[in-house]
Scaffold this active site. Structure first.
Site, short mmCIF file in Angstrom:
data_model
loop_
_atom_site.label_atom_id
_atom_site.label_comp_id
_atom_site.label_asym_id
_atom_site.label_seq_id
_atom_site.Cartn_x
_atom_site.Cartn_y
_atom_site.Cartn_z
N ASP A 81 45.86 -10.77 78.39
CA ASP A 81 46.13 -9.42 78.88
C ASP A 81 46.87 -9.44 80.21
O ASP A 81 47.68 -8.55 80.49
CB ASP A 81 44.83 -8.63 79.03
CG ASP A 81 44.33 -8.10 77.70
OD1 ASP A 81 44.61 -8.74 76.67
OD2 ASP A 81 43.67 -7.05 77.68
N CYS A 122 38.47 -14.80 75.99
CA CYS A 122 39.14 -13.73 76.75
C CYS A 122 39.06 -12.37 76.07
O CYS A 122 38.41 -12.20 75.06
CB CYS A 122 40.55 -14.16 77.09
SG CYS A 122 40.55 -15.40 78.42
N ASP A 123 39.80 -11.42 76.65
CA ASP A 123 39.51 -10.00 76.53
C ASP A 123 39.29 -9.47 75.12
O ASP A 123 38.33 -8.76 74.86
CB ASP A 123 40.64 -9.20 77.18
CG ASP A 123 40.67 -9.36 78.68
OD1 ASP A 123 40.25 -10.43 79.17
OD2 ASP A 123 41.11 -8.44 79.38
N LYS A 124 40.19 -9.73 74.19
CA LYS A 124 40.06 -9.16 72.85
C LYS A 124 39.51 -10.15 71.83
O LYS A 124 39.21 -9.77 70.70
CB LYS A 124 41.43 -8.64 72.36
CG LYS A 124 42.07 -7.65 73.29
CD LYS A 124 41.15 -6.49 73.62
CE LYS A 124 41.71 -5.62 74.71
NZ LYS A 124 41.88 -6.28 76.01
N CYS A 195 39.31 -15.17 83.80
CA CYS A 195 39.50 -14.78 85.20
C CYS A 195 38.17 -14.53 85.90
O CYS A 195 37.24 -13.97 85.32
CB CYS A 195 40.40 -13.57 85.29
SG CYS A 195 42.10 -13.91 84.77
N GLU A 491 46.32 -1.10 79.08
CA GLU A 491 45.54 -1.14 80.31
C GLU A 491 46.40 -0.64 81.46
O GLU A 491 47.59 -0.93 81.52
CB GLU A 491 45.05 -2.56 80.59
CG GLU A 491 43.98 -3.03 79.63
CD GLU A 491 43.43 -4.40 79.99
OE1 GLU A 491 44.06 -5.09 80.80
OE2 GLU A 491 42.37 -4.76 79.45
N SER A 517 42.08 -2.34 82.94
CA SER A 517 41.69 -3.74 82.99
C SER A 517 40.31 -3.84 83.60
O SER A 517 39.89 -3.00 84.39
CB SER A 517 42.70 -4.50 83.85
OG SER A 517 42.16 -5.72 84.30
#
Length: 613
Positions: A81, A122-124, A195, A491, A517
């Site tokens: 992302d 990570c995000d998704k 992150c 985002e 985000s």
């Protein structure tokens, strides 16, 4: 007693062809009849949170085979992302979640796998795999790649901690010199891993612990630390045990829908609120609940947000603490322990360890146990060495942070605030609700009223903010950025970051039907539902309209008369609820996603009514 799914492809004369192909993958004669377990990896060199996962799937696979299973690995896609942000690439991030869920279903069902270990980060990717696990409802364990170490650099003779958001803010701040901006950029992301703050990736990996689908330490133990290897080894061993319990002992309690039930989802959102997690987690929990047919919706989130205090404050809400500090304070088990003592946890839910959450906390909450092995595990710390290698260091803090009055994790009496870290706002501007990360909102702007400055896209908003169109006291409205309208629900980290860099972070609000985000802080309100493209009131706002935001009372109001809104709605009905003069290329893949996407209050999942006859 349920039959092994894999028997469909491994038994019977009519499956001679399938067995011949299995043999070609390395399956031996004596292996037929063992459970086939999918190792669902997500290695890619595009994403720092996944760059170190290449060999970890085989680490799990060897343990599966040593425990009596057949391990077969495949990979999903994984979008970064942060790299996709700020340009057209962000349109693809949320839709990739559905593709990941589908691809896991396709591979597992096409090959009749009996169970799976999901290696995400990570995000998704974690949400997509979680949706697949709830959809398939076969034994599953999650083990993530782990958080990145926080960046560190020396400014004005002081060592400061950094993360990705600092690099973005410094790069956008005209008052920061090129030399300092480059120094921050080089230091912000020092290692492999997700992150380093309580952004979406780390939030979701923490929530898998609360759901009972991952082991203690999954959400907080650093990617670089040698201790993390044990999570992968144990996952491989444990999944074989769970698989045999289900198929050979008819024990359905080990299935994802029986572990991650309604009570577990309530525990997950309680954790999210207590730790001030990313607002994206709301979207993903709603989506996963729908896949598992769990009755969990925005009403439950609103109810929990009024009960749970903010017990853990982490970047981006503060630069004092990052995930490595959360781990030192006891990690997710430490936060859940405080929720338990506050009477805010349903601790009879089950976990992949085969015990209740209450029993698990007794073993892993550093305030309940004196087990030296557990205390040693939570003292795992950063090395401060740039690397892309997993398990590459074994540094430890000298002591735990078990100070529940002034430490990273607080007890209820000493909470950062008695109001939780997330809130659901409702009103005529968001009839079905919108989400704000209250953990990142300054107390001075918990109540806010100002004129709207309306933009039809994130790109226009960025240009307007950097061009000086937004003034102190304004409410920036960015619409047609929802799941359908974007499409893809971008985002909005750049607009919020640029507001801060322009000195407006505590003087403006931002409202969108898009999302934020996990790195976002400030009065940033997202997920406005219904979205503009679905006829939501956010599509009726005009620049200059007064908007009133009241977080303590959970309300958001467009201060325009009902008659005027009715007239505007009739006008938009004729125009088709589309953005004005937006220049954006939308691919066929994204149009396919948009054609079926629901608004954020439904998790931005597919509208199943369009699939069912």
């Amino acid at each position: 007693m349920p039959k092994y799914r894999s028997a469909t492809t491994t038994h019977g004369r009519n499956m001679a062809g399938a067995r011949a192909l299995w043999r070609a993958t390395g399956v031996k004669e004596e292996d037929f009849g063992k459970p086939i377990i999918a190792v669902v990896n997500s290695f890619t060199q595009f994403v720092p949170g996944h760059v170190h996962l290449k060999d970890l799937g085989q680490l799990v696979a060897r343990e599966i085979e040593a425990a009596g299973g057949i391990a077969k690995e495949f990979n999903t896609i994984a979008v970064d992302d942060g790299i996709a942000m700020g340009h057209g690439g962000m349109l693809y991030s949320l839709p990739s979640r559905e593709l990941i869920a589908d691809s896991v279903e396709y591979m597992v069902n096409a090959h009749c796998a009996d169970a799976m270990v999901c290696i995400s980060n990570c995000d998704k990717i974690t949400p997509g795999m979680l949706m697949a696990a709830m959809r398939l409802n076969i034994p599953a364990i999650f083990v993530s790649g782990g958080p990145m170490e926080a960046g560190k650099t020396k400014l004005s003779d002081q060592i400061i901690k950094l993360d990705l958001v600092d690099a973005m803010m410094q790069g956008a701040d005209p008052k920061v010199s090129d030399a300092q901006s480059e120094q921050i950029e080089r230091s912000a992301c020092p290692t492999c891993g997700s992150c380093s703050g309580m952004f979406t990736a780390n939030s979701m990996n923490c929530l898998t612990e609360a759901l009972g689908l991952s082991q203690p330490g999954n959400g907080s133990l650093l990617a670089t630390h040698a201790d993390r290897k044990q999570l992968f080894l144990t996952a491989g061993q444990r999944i074989v045990e769970l698989t045999k319990r289900y198929y050979e002992q008819d024990d359905a309690s080990v299935l994802p829908r029986n572990i991650a039930n309604k009570a577990a989802f309530e525990n997950a959102i309680a954790l999210d609120i207590a730790m001030g997690g990313s607002t994206n987690t709301v979207l993903h929990l709603l989506a996963a609940a729908q896949e598992g047919e769990v009755e969990f919706d925005m009403t439950d989130i609103d109810r929990m947000s009024r009960q749970v205090p903010h017990l853990c404050k982490v970047a981006p809400s503060t630069q004092k603490y990052h995930m490595e500090d959360v781990h030192r304070a006891g990690g997710v088990m430490g936060i859940l322990g405080e929720l338990q003592r506050a009477g805010l946890l349903k601790d009879q839910t089950r976990t992949v360890l085969g015990i209740s959450l209450q029993e698990q906390l007794a073993q892993y909450d550093v305030k309940q146990t004196q087990d030296p092995a557990v205390h040693t595990m939570f003292r795992a710390g950063p090395a401060g060495i740039r690397t892309t290698q997993a398990f590459s260091q074994d540094c430890r803090w000298d002591t735990l942070d078990d100070d529940r009055q002034e430490g990273c994790i607080r007890d209820k009496a000493h909470a950062f605030s008695q109001d939780g870290g997330l809130a659901v706002l409702k009103g005529n501007l968001a009839i079905d609700g919108c989400i704000v990360k209250t953990a990142g909102v300054d107390e001075s702007i918990l109540k806010f009223r100002g004129p709207a400055v309306v933009y039809e896209s994130q790109e226009d908003a960025v240009n307007g903010i950097l061009g000086g169109q937004v003034k102190a006291g304004d409410v920036v409205v960015i619409r047609y950025e929802g799941p359908k309208g974007g499409p893809g629900m971008q985002e909005m980290l750049y607009p919020t970051t640029y507001l801060k860099s322009m000195g407006l972070g505590k003087q403006c609000a931002l409202l969108t039907d898009g999302r934020f985000s996990g790195g976002t802080s400030g009065l940033s309100i997202g997920h406005a539902s219904p979205e503009a493209a679905n006829g939501g009131t956010i599509g009726l706002v005009r620049s200059g309209d007064s908007i009133a935001i009241d977080i303590p009372n959970r309300s958001i109001t467009l201060e325009v008369s009902e008659s005027e809104l009715a007239a505007r709605r009739a006008e938009q009905d004729k125009l088709g609820w589309k953005p004005v003069d937006r220049q954006r290329t939308v691919s066929l893949a994204l149009k396919a996603y948009a054609s079926m996407a629901t608004s954020a209050d439904k998790g931005a999942v597919r509208d199943k009514s369009k699939l069912e006859g």
